[in-house]
Design a protein around this motif. Sequence first.
Motif, PDB file in Angstrom:
ATOM      1  N   THR A  98      26.535  26.764  -2.806  1.00  0.00           N
ATOM      2  CA  THR A  98      27.558  27.556  -3.869  1.00  0.00           C
ATOM      3  C   THR A  98      27.248  28.579  -3.996  1.00  0.00           C
ATOM      4  O   THR A  98      26.251  28.551  -4.860  1.00  0.00           O
ATOM      5  CB  THR A  98      27.987  26.265  -4.938  1.00  0.00           C
ATOM      6  OG1 THR A  98      27.452  26.080  -5.587  1.00  0.00           O
ATOM      7  CG2 THR A  98      28.331  24.806  -3.539  1.00  0.00           C
ATOM      8  N   SER A  99      28.639  29.303  -4.595  1.00  0.00           N
ATOM      9  CA  SER A  99      28.701  30.477  -5.528  1.00  0.00           C
ATOM     10  C   SER A  99      29.354  30.689  -6.842  1.00  0.00           C
ATOM     11  O   SER A  99      30.126  30.789  -4.896  1.00  0.00           O
ATOM     12  CB  SER A  99      27.652  31.983  -4.187  1.00  0.00           C
ATOM     13  OG  SER A  99      26.933  32.784  -5.347  1.00  0.00           O
ATOM     14  N   VAL A 120      23.079  17.526  -1.258  1.00  0.00           N
ATOM     15  CA  VAL A 120      21.893  18.332  -2.177  1.00  0.00           C
ATOM     16  C   VAL A 120      22.796  19.504  -2.368  1.00  0.00           C
ATOM     17  O   VAL A 120      22.957  20.306  -1.234  1.00  0.00           O
ATOM     18  CB  VAL A 120      20.215  18.343  -1.356  1.00  0.00           C
ATOM     19  CG1 VAL A 120      19.658  19.022  -2.103  1.00  0.00           C
ATOM     20  CG2 VAL A 120      19.883  17.345  -1.088  1.00  0.00           C
ATOM     21  N   TYR A 121      22.755  20.342  -3.800  1.00  0.00           N
ATOM     22  CA  TYR A 121      24.399  21.307  -3.838  1.00  0.00           C
ATOM     23  C   TYR A 121      22.324  22.120  -4.380  1.00  0.00           C
ATOM     24  O   TYR A 121      22.094  21.871  -5.571  1.00  0.00           O
ATOM     25  CB  TYR A 121      24.466  20.918  -4.956  1.00  0.00           C
ATOM     26  CG  TYR A 121      26.178  19.508  -4.322  1.00  0.00           C
ATOM     27  CD1 TYR A 121      27.409  20.426  -4.119  1.00  0.00           C
ATOM     28  CD2 TYR A 121      25.763  18.240  -4.550  1.00  0.00           C
ATOM     29  CE1 TYR A 121      28.085  18.988  -3.543  1.00  0.00           C
ATOM     30  CE2 TYR A 121      26.308  17.097  -3.829  1.00  0.00           C
ATOM     31  CZ  TYR A 121      27.757  17.663  -3.163  1.00  0.00           C
ATOM     32  OH  TYR A 121      28.512  16.905  -2.960  1.00  0.00           O
ATOM     33  N   LEU A 122      22.693  23.139  -3.921  1.00  0.00           N
ATOM     34  CA  LEU A 122      22.315  24.320  -4.883  1.00  0.00           C
ATOM     35  C   LEU A 122      23.313  25.475  -4.707  1.00  0.00           C
ATOM     36  O   LEU A 122      23.959  25.673  -4.256  1.00  0.00           O
ATOM     37  CB  LEU A 122      21.297  24.922  -3.089  1.00  0.00           C
ATOM     38  CG  LEU A 122      19.628  24.036  -3.032  1.00  0.00           C
ATOM     39  CD1 LEU A 122      19.767  25.112  -1.723  1.00  0.00           C
ATOM     40  CD2 LEU A 122      18.996  23.451  -4.781  1.00  0.00           C
ATOM     41  N   ASN A 123      22.923  25.827  -6.435  1.00  0.00           N
ATOM     42  CA  ASN A 123      24.062  26.608  -6.940  1.00  0.00           C
ATOM     43  C   ASN A 123      23.720  27.929  -7.150  1.00  0.00           C
ATOM     44  O   ASN A 123      22.501  28.203  -7.826  1.00  0.00           O
ATOM     45  CB  ASN A 123      24.093  26.060  -8.584  1.00  0.00           C
ATOM     46  CG  ASN A 123      25.635  26.984  -8.378  1.00  0.00           C
ATOM     47  OD1 ASN A 123      25.812  27.951  -7.852  1.00  0.00           O
ATOM     48  ND2 ASN A 123      25.747  27.014 -10.010  1.00  0.00           N
ATOM     49  N   LEU A 124      23.564  29.130  -5.731  1.00  0.00           N
ATOM     50  CA  LEU A 124      22.853  30.351  -5.874  1.00  0.00           C
ATOM     51  C   LEU A 124      23.082  31.198  -6.980  1.00  0.00           C
ATOM     52  O   LEU A 124      24.518  30.946  -7.530  1.00  0.00           O
ATOM     53  CB  LEU A 124      23.038  30.934  -4.452  1.00  0.00           C
ATOM     54  CG  LEU A 124      22.946  29.790  -3.266  1.00  0.00           C
ATOM     55  CD1 LEU A 124      23.690  30.777  -1.599  1.00  0.00           C
ATOM     56  CD2 LEU A 124      21.379  29.771  -3.194  1.00  0.00           C
ATOM     57  N   ASP A 125      22.144  31.775  -7.113  1.00  0.00           N
ATOM     58  CA  ASP A 125      22.593  33.142  -8.447  1.00  0.00           C
ATOM     59  C   ASP A 125      23.308  34.439  -7.413  1.00  0.00           C
ATOM     60  O   ASP A 125      22.203  34.811  -7.400  1.00  0.00           O
ATOM     61  CB  ASP A 125      20.878  33.017  -8.948  1.00  0.00           C
ATOM     62  CG  ASP A 125      21.134  33.810 -10.262  1.00  0.00           C
ATOM     63  OD1 ASP A 125      21.746  34.726 -10.816  1.00  0.00           O
ATOM     64  OD2 ASP A 125      20.328  34.295 -11.384  1.00  0.00           O
ATOM     65  N   SER A 126      23.725  34.711  -8.143  1.00  0.00           N
ATOM     66  CA  SER A 126      25.073  35.657  -7.474  1.00  0.00           C
ATOM     67  C   SER A 126      24.493  37.002  -7.998  1.00  0.00           C
ATOM     68  O   SER A 126      24.314  37.670  -7.753  1.00  0.00           O
ATOM     69  CB  SER A 126      26.393  35.385  -7.278  1.00  0.00           C
ATOM     70  OG  SER A 126      26.258  35.246  -8.731  1.00  0.00           O
ATOM     71  N   TYR A 150      18.278  29.799  -7.098  1.00  0.00           N
ATOM     72  CA  TYR A 150      19.504  29.196  -7.188  1.00  0.00           C
ATOM     73  C   TYR A 150      19.197  28.532  -8.750  1.00  0.00           C
ATOM     74  O   TYR A 150      18.326  29.015  -9.302  1.00  0.00           O
ATOM     75  CB  TYR A 150      19.258  28.212  -6.127  1.00  0.00           C
ATOM     76  CG  TYR A 150      18.958  27.332  -6.332  1.00  0.00           C
ATOM     77  CD1 TYR A 150      18.186  25.925  -7.148  1.00  0.00           C
ATOM     78  CD2 TYR A 150      17.267  27.064  -5.118  1.00  0.00           C
ATOM     79  CE1 TYR A 150      17.068  25.100  -7.275  1.00  0.00           C
ATOM     80  CE2 TYR A 150      16.118  26.526  -5.498  1.00  0.00           C
ATOM     81  CZ  TYR A 150      16.448  25.390  -6.198  1.00  0.00           C
ATOM     82  OH  TYR A 150      15.066  24.219  -5.967  1.00  0.00           O
ATOM     83  N   PHE A 151      20.110  28.234  -9.649  1.00  0.00           N
ATOM     84  CA  PHE A 151      20.635  28.157 -11.074  1.00  0.00           C
ATOM     85  C   PHE A 151      19.755  25.992 -10.370  1.00  0.00           C
ATOM     86  O   PHE A 151      19.303  26.205 -12.285  1.00  0.00           O
ATOM     87  CB  PHE A 151      22.008  27.646 -11.441  1.00  0.00           C
ATOM     88  CG  PHE A 151      22.336  29.807 -11.406  1.00  0.00           C
ATOM     89  CD1 PHE A 151      21.778  30.264 -13.034  1.00  0.00           C
ATOM     90  CD2 PHE A 151      23.347  30.337 -11.644  1.00  0.00           C
ATOM     91  CE1 PHE A 151      22.452  31.532 -13.371  1.00  0.00           C
ATOM     92  CE2 PHE A 151      23.883  31.171 -11.604  1.00  0.00           C
ATOM     93  CZ  PHE A 151      23.169  32.261 -12.739  1.00  0.00           C
ATOM     94  N   SER A 152      20.983  25.648 -10.231  1.00  0.00           N
ATOM     95  CA  SER A 152      20.620  24.458 -10.460  1.00  0.00           C
ATOM     96  C   SER A 152      20.625  23.831  -9.272  1.00  0.00           C
ATOM     97  O   SER A 152      21.409  24.358  -7.750  1.00  0.00           O
ATOM     98  CB  SER A 152      22.025  23.210 -11.332  1.00  0.00           C
ATOM     99  OG  SER A 152      23.400  23.964 -10.569  1.00  0.00           O
ATOM    100  N   ARG A 153      20.067  22.354  -8.498  1.00  0.00           N
ATOM    101  CA  ARG A 153      20.075  21.656  -7.739  1.00  0.00           C
ATOM    102  C   ARG A 153      20.121  20.047  -8.204  1.00  0.00           C
ATOM    103  O   ARG A 153      19.931  19.411  -8.893  1.00  0.00           O
ATOM    104  CB  ARG A 153      18.060  21.582  -7.330  1.00  0.00           C
ATOM    105  CG  ARG A 153      18.415  20.444  -6.009  1.00  0.00           C
ATOM    106  CD  ARG A 153      17.250  20.279  -6.297  1.00  0.00           C
ATOM    107  NE  ARG A 153      16.892  19.140  -4.160  1.00  0.00           N
ATOM    108  CZ  ARG A 153      17.144  18.300  -4.711  1.00  0.00           C
ATOM    109  NH1 ARG A 153      16.937  17.627  -6.035  1.00  0.00           N
ATOM    110  NH2 ARG A 153      16.754  17.256  -3.250  1.00  0.00           N
ATOM    111  N   ASN A 154      21.544  19.701  -7.453  1.00  0.00           N
ATOM    112  CA  ASN A 154      22.144  18.190  -7.534  1.00  0.00           C
ATOM    113  C   ASN A 154      21.854  17.825  -6.864  1.00  0.00           C
ATOM    114  O   ASN A 154      22.233  17.864  -5.448  1.00  0.00           O
ATOM    115  CB  ASN A 154      23.818  18.554  -8.381  1.00  0.00           C
ATOM    116  CG  ASN A 154      23.577  19.341  -9.775  1.00  0.00           C
ATOM    117  OD1 ASN A 154      22.222  18.738 -10.715  1.00  0.00           O
ATOM    118  ND2 ASN A 154      24.406  19.897  -9.978  1.00  0.00           N
TER     119      ASN A 154
END
Length: 164
Positions: free
Chosen positions: A94-95, A12-18, A44-48
């Motif tokens: 991720t960020s 589960v990928y979480l792209n954190l909002d910097s 976070y921006f997105s979850r994949n």
Amino acid sequence: MILIVGNVLKDVYLNLDSRTESFEIDGDGVKWLDFGFDTSSHHYFSRNSSFGGAAVSLEVLKKLGIEAKISNSNFVFGEESSSFQVSDYRYILTSEDNVSYLVPTLPSSANFYPPEKDPEYLYIDKSAHLSLDVAEKIEFYLSERKNTKLILYLKDTSSPAYNK
């Protein structure tokens, strides 16, 4: 045919909002995020999500046109995989160009049950966390089937099962 021994994982990928998170950068240039357990929210921006572990090995082998299956699993790609019970979840934060992993402290142990038809290869995937009992089952199985070849993809050789 290749029989894969390993665990099907869900990444589960979480792209954190910097822009909204308070990252700090240490003297080595490593970003840090304080996750205070104070009921604060983190954004976070997105979850994949994607399948990982033995599922990746299965997908690669199938795309190469090699007949393969995962031991003690009915996992297949497609609509049926969405309801499949995974062994473990990994959370990948991720960020920008930075990444951090949250993984289980005690990963699920892989299972091995002798197949009805002997495979040409028995592939121990790096996602397989082998107990001593499972390692002994595999060792006995291979001792009885001289035509089945063993392929190992080792991640952690500190397990007692690998030191036999």
